[in-house]
Design a protein around this motif. Structure first.
Motif, PDB file in Angstrom:
ATOM      1  N   PRO A 165       0.834  -1.210   0.000  1.00 45.45           N
ATOM      2  CA  PRO A 165       0.000   0.000   0.000  1.00 45.45           C
ATOM      3  C   PRO A 165       0.868   1.259   0.000  1.00 45.45           C
ATOM      4  CG  PRO A 165      -0.854  -1.597   1.562  1.00 45.45           C
ATOM      5  CD  PRO A 165       0.471  -2.122   1.102  1.00 45.45           C
ATOM      6  N   VAL A 166       0.298   2.356  -0.457  1.00 43.34           N
ATOM      7  CA  VAL A 166       1.047   3.616  -0.489  1.00 43.34           C
ATOM      8  C   VAL A 166       1.357   4.092   0.928  1.00 43.34           C
ATOM      9  CG1 VAL A 166       0.917   6.065  -1.117  1.00 43.34           C
ATOM     10  CG2 VAL A 166       0.171   4.306  -2.738  1.00 43.34           C
ATOM     11  N   PHE A 167       0.375   4.011   1.827  1.00 43.82           N
ATOM     12  CA  PHE A 167       0.563   4.435   3.217  1.00 43.82           C
ATOM     13  C   PHE A 167       0.520   3.216   4.132  1.00 43.82           C
ATOM     14  CE2 PHE A 167      -1.303   8.173   1.161  1.00 43.82           C
ATOM     15  CZ  PHE A 167      -0.462   9.178   1.597  1.00 43.82           C
ATOM     16  N   ASN A 168       1.525   3.091   5.000  1.00 42.46           N
ATOM     17  CA  ASN A 168       1.621   1.965   5.934  1.00 42.46           C
ATOM     18  C   ASN A 168       1.922   2.519   7.327  1.00 42.46           C
ATOM     19  OD1 ASN A 168       1.984  -0.613   3.919  1.00 42.46           O
ATOM     20  ND2 ASN A 168       2.948   1.235   3.095  1.00 42.46           N
ATOM     21  N   LEU A 169       0.888   2.603   8.152  1.00 42.27           N
ATOM     22  CA  LEU A 169       1.032   3.135   9.507  1.00 42.27           C
ATOM     23  C   LEU A 169       1.265   1.985  10.476  1.00 42.27           C
ATOM     24  CD1 LEU A 169       0.793   5.511  11.549  1.00 42.27           C
ATOM     25  CD2 LEU A 169      -1.663   4.979  11.659  1.00 42.27           C
ATOM     26  N   GLY A 170       2.276   2.118  11.322  1.00 37.82           N
ATOM     27  CA  GLY A 170       2.560   1.096  12.320  1.00 37.82           C
ATOM     28  C   GLY A 170       2.531   1.657  13.731  1.00 37.82           C
ATOM     29  N   THR A 171       1.836   0.934  14.627  1.00 37.58           N
ATOM     30  CA  THR A 171       1.793   1.319  16.046  1.00 37.58           C
ATOM     31  C   THR A 171       2.048   0.100  16.933  1.00 37.58           C
ATOM     32  OG1 THR A 171      -0.606   0.952  16.203  1.00 37.58           O
ATOM     33  CG2 THR A 171       0.126   3.177  15.580  1.00 37.58           C
ATOM     34  N   ASN A 172       2.806  -0.866  16.397  1.00 40.86           N
ATOM     35  CA  ASN A 172       3.082  -2.096  17.143  1.00 40.86           C
ATOM     36  C   ASN A 172       1.774  -2.731  17.623  1.00 40.86           C
ATOM     37  OD1 ASN A 172       4.618  -4.156  18.256  1.00 40.86           O
ATOM     38  ND2 ASN A 172       5.051  -3.032  20.151  1.00 40.86           N
ATOM     39  N   ASP A 173       0.855  -2.875  16.672  1.00 39.33           N
ATOM     40  CA  ASP A 173      -0.460  -3.455  16.962  1.00 39.33           C
ATOM     41  C   ASP A 173      -1.193  -2.705  18.069  1.00 39.33           C
ATOM     42  OD1 ASP A 173      -0.471  -5.457  14.996  1.00 39.33           O
ATOM     43  OD2 ASP A 173       0.689  -6.812  16.263  1.00 39.33           O
ATOM     44  N   THR A 195      -4.140   3.592  -1.510  1.00 46.12           N
ATOM     45  CA  THR A 195      -4.158   2.388  -0.685  1.00 46.12           C
ATOM     46  C   THR A 195      -3.445   2.657   0.638  1.00 46.12           C
ATOM     47  OG1 THR A 195      -2.163   1.637  -1.846  1.00 46.12           O
ATOM     48  CG2 THR A 195      -4.290   0.791  -2.628  1.00 46.12           C
ATOM     49  N   TRP A 196      -3.950   2.032   1.702  1.00 48.40           N
ATOM     50  CA  TRP A 196      -3.369   2.261   3.022  1.00 48.40           C
ATOM     51  C   TRP A 196      -3.667   1.069   3.921  1.00 48.40           C
ATOM     52  CZ3 TRP A 196      -6.558   2.631   7.401  1.00 48.40           C
ATOM     53  CH2 TRP A 196      -7.931   2.722   7.130  1.00 48.40           C
ATOM     54  N   VAL A 197      -2.897   0.972   4.993  1.00 51.47           N
ATOM     55  CA  VAL A 197      -3.097  -0.097   5.962  1.00 51.47           C
ATOM     56  C   VAL A 197      -2.536   0.355   7.311  1.00 51.47           C
ATOM     57  CG1 VAL A 197      -0.894  -1.289   5.550  1.00 51.47           C
ATOM     58  CG2 VAL A 197      -2.871  -2.600   6.313  1.00 51.47           C
ATOM     59  N   SER A 226       5.216   4.020   0.368  1.00 54.94           N
ATOM     60  CA  SER A 226       5.793   3.402  -0.818  1.00 54.94           C
ATOM     61  C   SER A 226       6.398   4.480  -1.715  1.00 54.94           C
ATOM     62  CB  SER A 226       4.733   2.625  -1.588  1.00 54.94           C
ATOM     63  OG  SER A 226       4.293   1.508  -0.851  1.00 54.94           O
ATOM     64  N   ASN A 227       7.526   4.154  -2.330  1.00 55.06           N
ATOM     65  CA  ASN A 227       8.216   5.147  -3.150  1.00 55.06           C
ATOM     66  C   ASN A 227       7.333   5.720  -4.254  1.00 55.06           C
ATOM     67  OD1 ASN A 227      11.278   3.269  -2.886  1.00 55.06           O
ATOM     68  ND2 ASN A 227      10.722   5.120  -1.777  1.00 55.06           N
ATOM     69  N   ARG A 228       6.434   4.903  -4.811  1.00 56.31           N
ATOM     70  CA  ARG A 228       5.616   5.396  -5.922  1.00 56.31           C
ATOM     71  C   ARG A 228       4.684   6.521  -5.493  1.00 56.31           C
ATOM     72  NH1 ARG A 228       2.897   0.980  -3.998  1.00 56.31           N
ATOM     73  NH2 ARG A 228       0.604   1.028  -3.956  1.00 56.31           N
TER      74      ARG A 228
END
Length: 272
Positions: A165-173, A195-197, A226-228
């Motif tokens: 996905p273009v955006f990937n946010l992480g908060t350690n679940d 796209t995001w997750v 994502s670089n794109r």
């Protein structure tokens, strides 16, 4: 502003600390041992420092290392343990690229004593800087946001299936930040139509997991884009002739607008 030859700290008073751990291209003294300089720099988070160069104008504090992740990855567990058990990843001092290509010439890989030395020289000062700025900002604000900036190529079969996905946010679940903050950022990502997750393949590395302490007023987010989303990304692994592509401010503008909104929202939330 304070700086060493490789570590820069730009101080602000807003309740936001921005970490730039992977934009460095400096190879210290290891370049002669590498297969090539290009391979040693290929997995840099290209132009992320340019993409977020507005952060200081928002009052954020920015911590940046100019040392390449090939020398040492300051977003890995310093013990060497994998942050993603069962999934392919690179080491504290990587010996391969994200594509699985060898970084070092035969027999030139770092031994444990050298890894320990690099950890002391580069890893520990970076995290000491984060800890010092967290303490300084927490003395001013009841809660702060630590925002860790990353990017990666959209297709890397060794690390994940398909297209990221273009955006990937992480908060350690959900363990490194309050649900309310996570939801606000997720809403902004959704509004882009891209796209995001949240907590997908990238849940947050050592920076997010180690420093994120919501119970102590420190809410950590990792944003992997994502670089794109902001670069003219070529297909495949790329080559010295086409990677990295130059930074194009006009092409990056929509991404930059979204990231500005995210950081402004994080500051407003921390002040609320």
């Amino acid at each position: 502003m304070s700086a060493t030859p490789w570590l820069t700290i730009q101080r602000g008073d807003a309740p936001l600390l921005v970490s730039l751990p992977h934009t460095g291209t400096g190879l210290a003294d290891i370049e002669p041992r590498l297969v090539s300089r290009w391979l040693g720099q290929r997995d840099c988070d290209w132009w992320i420092d340019k993409l977020y160069d507005f952060a200081g104008s928002l009052g954020a504090t920015v911590v940046h290392t100019a040392i390449s992740r090939t020398v040492i990855d300051v977003n890995r567990d310093p013990s060497g343990a994998s942050l993603y058990p069962g999934q392919a990843t690179t080491e504290l001092c990587p010996t391969t690229t994200f594509d699985g290509d060898r970084l070092y010439r035969e027999g030139e890989e770092p031994k444990q004593a050298e890894i320990d030395s690099r950890r002391k020289e580069f890893f520990e000062p970076y995290h000491a800087a984060l800890e010092a700025e967290i303490a300084r900002l927490r003395a001013i604000h009841p809660k702060i946001v630590l925002y860790d900036c990353h990017s990666i190529r959209s297709v890397l079969p060794l690390l994940f299936e398909g297209t990221l996905p273009v955006f990937n946010l992480g908060t350690n679940d959900g363990r490194s930040a309050a649900p309310a903050l996570q939801e606000k950022v997720a809403r902004i990502m959704a509004e882009t139509g891209q796209t995001w997750v949240v907590n997908g393949r990238f849940k947050g590395g050592w920076i997010t997991r180690h420093h994120g302490r919501p119970e102590l007023g420190v809410h950590a987010l990792q944003m992997e884009v994502s670089n794109r989303g902001y670069m003219h990304e070529p297909e495949g692994k790329g080559s010295p002739d086409n990677w990295p592509t130059p930074y194009d401010p006009a092409f990056a503008a929509p991404m930059r607008e979204t990231l500005t909104k995210i950081l402004e929202t994080a500051i407003a939330w921390a002040r609320s």
